[in-house]
Design a protein around this motif. Structure first.
Motif, mmCIF file in Angstrom:
data_model
loop_
_atom_site.group_PDB
_atom_site.id
_atom_site.type_symbol
_atom_site.label_atom_id
_atom_site.label_comp_id
_atom_site.label_asym_id
_atom_site.label_seq_id
_atom_site.Cartn_x
_atom_site.Cartn_y
_atom_site.Cartn_z
ATOM 1 N N MET A 251 3.334 6.002 -4.095
ATOM 2 C CA MET A 251 4.566 6.569 -4.668
ATOM 3 C C MET A 251 5.278 7.512 -3.685
ATOM 4 O O MET A 251 5.248 8.733 -3.862
ATOM 5 N N ILE B 75 -4.988 8.398 -6.786
ATOM 6 C CA ILE B 75 -4.940 7.054 -6.212
ATOM 7 C C ILE B 75 -5.785 6.992 -4.945
ATOM 8 O O ILE B 75 -6.548 6.046 -4.725
ATOM 9 N N MET C 296 8.482 13.667 -6.720
ATOM 10 C CA MET C 296 8.172 13.669 -8.147
ATOM 11 C C MET C 296 8.193 15.116 -8.625
ATOM 12 O O MET C 296 7.484 15.961 -8.099
ATOM 13 N N GLU D 269 2.300 1.928 -3.315
ATOM 14 C CA GLU D 269 1.310 2.338 -4.299
ATOM 15 C C GLU D 269 1.083 3.853 -4.327
ATOM 16 O O GLU D 269 0.709 4.405 -5.365
ATOM 17 N N GLY E 75 10.488 19.074 -15.271
ATOM 18 C CA GLY E 75 11.457 20.079 -15.705
ATOM 19 C C GLY E 75 12.862 19.731 -15.259
ATOM 20 O O GLY E 75 13.134 18.644 -14.742
ATOM 21 N N ASN E 76 13.752 20.689 -15.497
ATOM 22 C CA ASN E 76 15.154 20.455 -15.160
ATOM 23 C C ASN E 76 15.355 20.490 -13.656
ATOM 24 O O ASN E 76 14.741 21.283 -12.955
ATOM 25 N N SER F 165 0.836 -1.202 0.000
ATOM 26 C CA SER F 165 0.000 0.000 0.000
ATOM 27 C C SER F 165 0.868 1.248 0.000
ATOM 28 O O SER F 165 0.567 2.229 -0.688
ATOM 29 N N PHE G 276 7.945 9.066 -3.027
ATOM 30 C CA PHE G 276 9.240 9.635 -3.425
ATOM 31 C C PHE G 276 8.963 10.961 -4.119
ATOM 32 O O PHE G 276 7.850 11.205 -4.592
#
Lengths: 156, 254
Positions: free
Chosen positions: B136, B212, B140, B134, B143-144, B131, B138
């Protein structure tokens, strides 16, 4: 150092968010939650006022008879009040039961059966209740006049 | 021995006998119990009031029954390995003192609920971590990447400070009555993990995560029982975090 000039290449795309329940109906549960949040307080007001008018004003519980109900439903306000109470209570309670079924009925077939039974019950009660409220005859012809509301004499 | 008994030092903590009732199970079974069958076993240990439940469990494992299985790593309330159900509440064994548990009565120790038990107090944490993965957990961005660090004001940092404290011990998720009955629910921890990034000004994946959590098994399963907030050994206001995610979903505000 070429780091500053090298174009940024993003990593492999993360897998699309999947619907855990396998059902594509995004936002449905959110609306169910919103409905509960709105209908809950509304029901508190509707039901408490209903109880107050019926039980605490006038003769209290002793006043409730056919004539009292007939008198109330002669007014459009109480017709709307009662149909609102009926529909909201059935949908709010029914939705709560639906969530309980989702939680506790783990077998897909059982869940389907319970959900259908619940739907039939909710719709059935709403339809029957609405029928009573809107097709109610306060002055049936062959009834004992002493049981009827006072305005029936004018009608005849 | 006699010397200390005759003249107890000032402030000495007296030793006492504590009974622990542990819900055990063995995948290979025992003479009396089938493989995987859960059964209660009582142990008596000499301990001090200021000892922790983990110390008592260690005494049992090291001195009485080496087959007793439980997880622990740092033993100081940071690694989140030894969450267990102690006297019907999820706690970390390493942060729970015996004196806080009424040691006059047997102390009841069970594995955390809602996850498959592997042996004694060890459960399979995989559904819990699945879970968490799921949502995520981390950073996110698009762009640069900036040449230096991504700047953030201290107010922006405070916005999600509470949920950064999570140690993934599963005490909240396995105290949740919805998680017990419904295997689909993400559970409070995954929502806390998502909250940590959704409200992080540096992160740009809010809507991916909110999408999600907007699912049938997402935040709407939460019935605000507050079990998670009570269980969290780090004092995270879990139910509040879940409500903030709900609020972000209904209003689009962060």
């Amino acid at each position: 150092m070429t780091a500053s000039s090298a174009p940024f290449t993003p990593g492999p795309k993360i897998k699309e968010p999947r619907i855990r329940s396998g059902r594509l109906r995004p936002g449905a549960e959110q609306w169910s939650w919103r409905f509960m949040r709105i209908s809950g307080p509304l029901l508190v007001v509707l039901i408490l006022t209903h109880l107050f008018i019926n039980l605490l004003t006038g003769d209290g519980v002793n006043q409730i008879d056919f004539a009292f109900v007939a008198g109330k439903w002669a007014s459009p306000l109480w017709q709307v009040w009662d149909i609102l109470m009926l529909v909201l209570a059935m949908l709010h309670g029914g939705n709560g039961m639906r969530l309980l079924i989702n939680d506790y009925a783990h077998h897909a077939t059982l869940r389907k059966v319970l959900h259908s039974a619940l739907g039939v019950a909710v719709i059935g009660i709403i339809v029957l209740g609405a029928l009573v409220i809107f097709t109610f005859d306060p002055c049936p012809l062959d009834a004992d006049p002493s049981l009827l509301p006072s305005f029936c004499e004018d009608v005849r | 021995m006699t010397a200390t008994a005759e003249s107890p030092a000032v402030g000495e903590v007296k030793a006492m006998t504590v009974t622990l009732r542990i819900l055990r199970s063995k995948p290979e079974g025992t003479d009396e119990h089938k493989p995987g069958e859960q059964y209660w076993q009582e142990f008596q240990v000499e301990a001090h009031a200021t000892d922790r439940v983990l110390d008592a469990l260690h005494k049992i494992k090291w001195e009485q029954d080496g087959s007793l299985a439980f997880r622990r790593s740092c033993a100081h309330g940071v690694c989140g390995s030894d969450a267990m159900r102690i006297n019907a509440r999820n706690r970390l064994a390493c942060k729970t003192l015996l004196k806080d548990l009424n040691p006059a009565k047997p102390i009841i120790v069970e594995p955390i609920k809602g996850l498959p038990v592997e042996k004694d107090l060890i459960v399979d944490m995989e559904p819990f971590f699945a879970s968490y993965r799921e949502i995520m957990p981390f950073l996110m961005t698009t762009g640069n990447a900036p040449a230096r660090e991504r700047l953030q004001s201290s107010e922006q940092r405070d916005r999600f400070d509470d949920t950064t404290k999570c140690i993934l011990c599963a005490a909240c998720t396995t105290s949740c009555p919805v998680f017990w009955t419904d295997g689909q629910y993400f559970g409070p921890q995954a929502i806390v993990g998502a909250h940590r990034f959704i409200f992080d000004s540096r992160d740009e994946g809010q809507w991916d995560r909110l999408e999600i959590l907007n699912d049938k098994a997402g935040v709407w399963k939460c019935r605000t029982a507050f079990n998670c907030t009570e269980a969290c050994p780090r004092g995270i206001e879990v139910t509040k975090a879940i409500s903030e995610v709900k609020h972000a979903l209904t209003t689009g505000e962060f």
